[in-house]
Enzyme design. Structure first.
Site, PDB file in Angstrom:
ATOM      1  N   ARG A  79       0.845  -1.200   0.000  1.00 14.63           N
ATOM      2  CA  ARG A  79       0.000   0.000   0.000  1.00 14.63           C
ATOM      3  C   ARG A  79       0.876   1.244   0.000  1.00 14.63           C
ATOM      4  O   ARG A  79       2.084   1.186   0.225  1.00 14.63           O
ATOM      5  CB  ARG A  79      -0.892   0.017   1.242  1.00 14.63           C
ATOM      6  CG  ARG A  79      -0.107  -0.023   2.528  1.00 14.63           C
ATOM      7  CD  ARG A  79      -0.872   0.413   3.752  1.00 14.63           C
ATOM      8  NE  ARG A  79      -0.090   0.165   4.955  1.00 14.63           N
ATOM      9  CZ  ARG A  79       0.916   0.916   5.369  1.00 14.63           C
ATOM     10  NH1 ARG A  79       1.283   1.983   4.671  1.00 14.63           N
ATOM     11  NH2 ARG A  79       1.576   0.618   6.478  1.00 14.63           N
ATOM     12  N   GLY A  80       0.262   2.392  -0.188  1.00 16.77           N
ATOM     13  CA  GLY A  80       0.979   3.640  -0.045  1.00 16.77           C
ATOM     14  C   GLY A  80       1.260   3.940   1.412  1.00 16.77           C
ATOM     15  O   GLY A  80       0.645   3.374   2.315  1.00 16.77           O
ATOM     16  N   GLY A  81       2.212   4.843   1.652  1.00 13.58           N
ATOM     17  CA  GLY A  81       2.495   5.276   3.010  1.00 13.58           C
ATOM     18  C   GLY A  81       3.723   4.612   3.602  1.00 13.58           C
ATOM     19  O   GLY A  81       4.525   3.988   2.903  1.00 13.58           O
ATOM     20  N   THR A  84       2.953   1.400   9.895  1.00 14.86           N
ATOM     21  CA  THR A  84       1.851   1.539  10.837  1.00 14.86           C
ATOM     22  C   THR A  84       1.714   0.248  11.641  1.00 14.86           C
ATOM     23  O   THR A  84       2.293  -0.783  11.289  1.00 14.86           O
ATOM     24  CB  THR A  84       0.531   1.899  10.140  1.00 14.86           C
ATOM     25  OG1 THR A  84      -0.401   2.385  11.115  1.00 14.86           O
ATOM     26  CG2 THR A  84      -0.080   0.696   9.419  1.00 14.86           C
ATOM     27  N   TYR A  85       0.955   0.359  12.712  1.00 13.85           N
ATOM     28  CA  TYR A  85       0.690  -0.788  13.582  1.00 13.85           C
ATOM     29  C   TYR A  85      -0.773  -1.173  13.467  1.00 13.85           C
ATOM     30  O   TYR A  85      -1.654  -0.310  13.387  1.00 13.85           O
ATOM     31  CB  TYR A  85       0.999  -0.426  15.044  1.00 13.85           C
ATOM     32  CG  TYR A  85       0.445  -1.422  16.041  1.00 13.85           C
ATOM     33  CD1 TYR A  85       1.035  -2.671  16.210  1.00 13.85           C
ATOM     34  CD2 TYR A  85      -0.691  -1.118  16.797  1.00 13.85           C
ATOM     35  CE1 TYR A  85       0.514  -3.588  17.109  1.00 13.85           C
ATOM     36  CE2 TYR A  85      -1.216  -2.031  17.703  1.00 13.85           C
ATOM     37  CZ  TYR A  85      -0.613  -3.263  17.848  1.00 13.85           C
ATOM     38  OH  TYR A  85      -1.137  -4.171  18.730  1.00 13.85           O
ATOM     39  N   HIS A  86      -1.033  -2.482  13.458  1.00 16.38           N
ATOM     40  CA  HIS A  86      -2.393  -3.010  13.564  1.00 16.38           C
ATOM     41  C   HIS A  86      -2.432  -4.000  14.724  1.00 16.38           C
ATOM     42  O   HIS A  86      -1.466  -4.739  14.952  1.00 16.38           O
ATOM     43  CB  HIS A  86      -2.819  -3.740  12.289  1.00 16.38           C
ATOM     44  CG  HIS A  86      -2.871  -2.871  11.077  1.00 16.38           C
ATOM     45  ND1 HIS A  86      -3.518  -1.659  11.052  1.00 16.38           N
ATOM     46  CD2 HIS A  86      -2.358  -3.047   9.827  1.00 16.38           C
ATOM     47  CE1 HIS A  86      -3.408  -1.125   9.853  1.00 16.38           C
ATOM     48  NE2 HIS A  86      -2.704  -1.940   9.094  1.00 16.38           N
ATOM     49  N   GLY A 169      -6.925   0.412   3.014  1.00 15.65           N
ATOM     50  CA  GLY A 169      -7.980   1.304   3.483  1.00 15.65           C
ATOM     51  C   GLY A 169      -7.608   2.135   4.689  1.00 15.65           C
ATOM     52  O   GLY A 169      -6.642   2.895   4.660  1.00 15.65           O
ATOM     53  N   CYS A 187       4.099   6.264  10.464  1.00 15.56           N
ATOM     54  CA  CYS A 187       3.957   7.074   9.251  1.00 15.56           C
ATOM     55  C   CYS A 187       5.135   8.014   9.053  1.00 15.56           C
ATOM     56  O   CYS A 187       5.005   9.053   8.397  1.00 15.56           O
ATOM     57  CB  CYS A 187       2.643   7.850   9.271  1.00 15.56           C
ATOM     58  SG  CYS A 187       1.202   6.780   9.385  1.00 15.56           S
TER      59      CYS A 187
END
Length: 228
Positions: A79-81, A84-86, A169, A187
């Site tokens: 993905r772009g960016g 990040t953490y999920h 998303g 980010c």
């Protein structure tokens, strides 16, 4: 089992995965659905998931920004960016839409417009809980002002668009372990913090957040969520 494609242009499948979804399975499911949408074989879909603790790197992520992942898994997402953490307590919504046609406020074939639509969706959702989400120039995602000064990020956005079909998303922090964000530079931004609805004193369940997301999605994208 074959799933019929809705003939209603303003309806989008709205699915929720039970339990925790591992990232490779989620990525494979997104890619398969995006290909099927592109081929006209499946309906557009918003897929709500919750992941076990993991970090994902976008196409702009720097290795140096992965600080100490600990026991969390690490994935390159496409993905772009950046990083990040999920994890548990965070609502991830994977959005698979045919962007060759308009969706409410989002014009056809307009990736920037699509990202703006995702931003508006999150801001509208947060407003339902009395939280003012804001945008910041040059910083993707949704931010909130801290009572004692400064600001923190409450939601992340990272998408990929392939032949005008979107996937990946948004990720909204409901009540995750915010300490996990210390394993990365989120980010690529080190000077601002990360927050959640719970940290702001909002006792919202994932089910309540999901209902708010559905209402706001219809307002922004002019598409009625159809539970499947």
């Amino acid at each position: 089992m074959d799933r019929a494609v809705s003939t209603t242009t303003n309806a989008v499948e709205w699915a929720k995965a039970p339990g925790l979804t591992d990232y490779p399975s989620a990525l494979a499911e997104m890619q398969a659905r995006a290909a099927a949408i592109r081929a006209g074989e499946e309906a557009e879909r918003v897929w709500l998931v919750e992941h076990p603790p993991l970090y994902t790197a976008g196409t702009s992520a720097r290795d140096a920004d992965l600080l100490h992942p600990g026991d969390a898994q690490v994935f390159r997402s496409g993905r772009g960016g950046q990083w990040t953490y999920h994890g548990p307590g965070q609502r991830v919504a994977y959005v698979m839409l045919d962007l060759s046609r308009p969706h409410g406020r989002v014009p056809a074939r307009d990736v920037r417009g699509f990202v703006a639509g995702l931003e508006a969706w999150l801001i509208d959702t947060l407003a339902g809980f009395g939280v003012r989400g804001e945008l910041r120039e040059g910083r993707v995602g949704i931010w909130v002002a801290n009572p004692l000064g400064g600001e923190s990020k409450i939601a992340a956005i990272g998408v990929r668009v392939s032949r005008w079909v979107s996937y990946h998303g948004i990720a909204l922090n409901v009540a995750p372990d915010l300490g996990r964000f210390g394993g990365i530079v989120p980010c690529g931004i080190s000077e601002h913090g990360v927050t959640s609805l719970a940290a702001l004193g909002v006792a919202a369940t994932l089910d309540a957040v999901d209902a708010a997301l559905a209402r706001s999605f219809e307002r922004v994208f002019d598409a009625a969520p159809q539970p499947v």
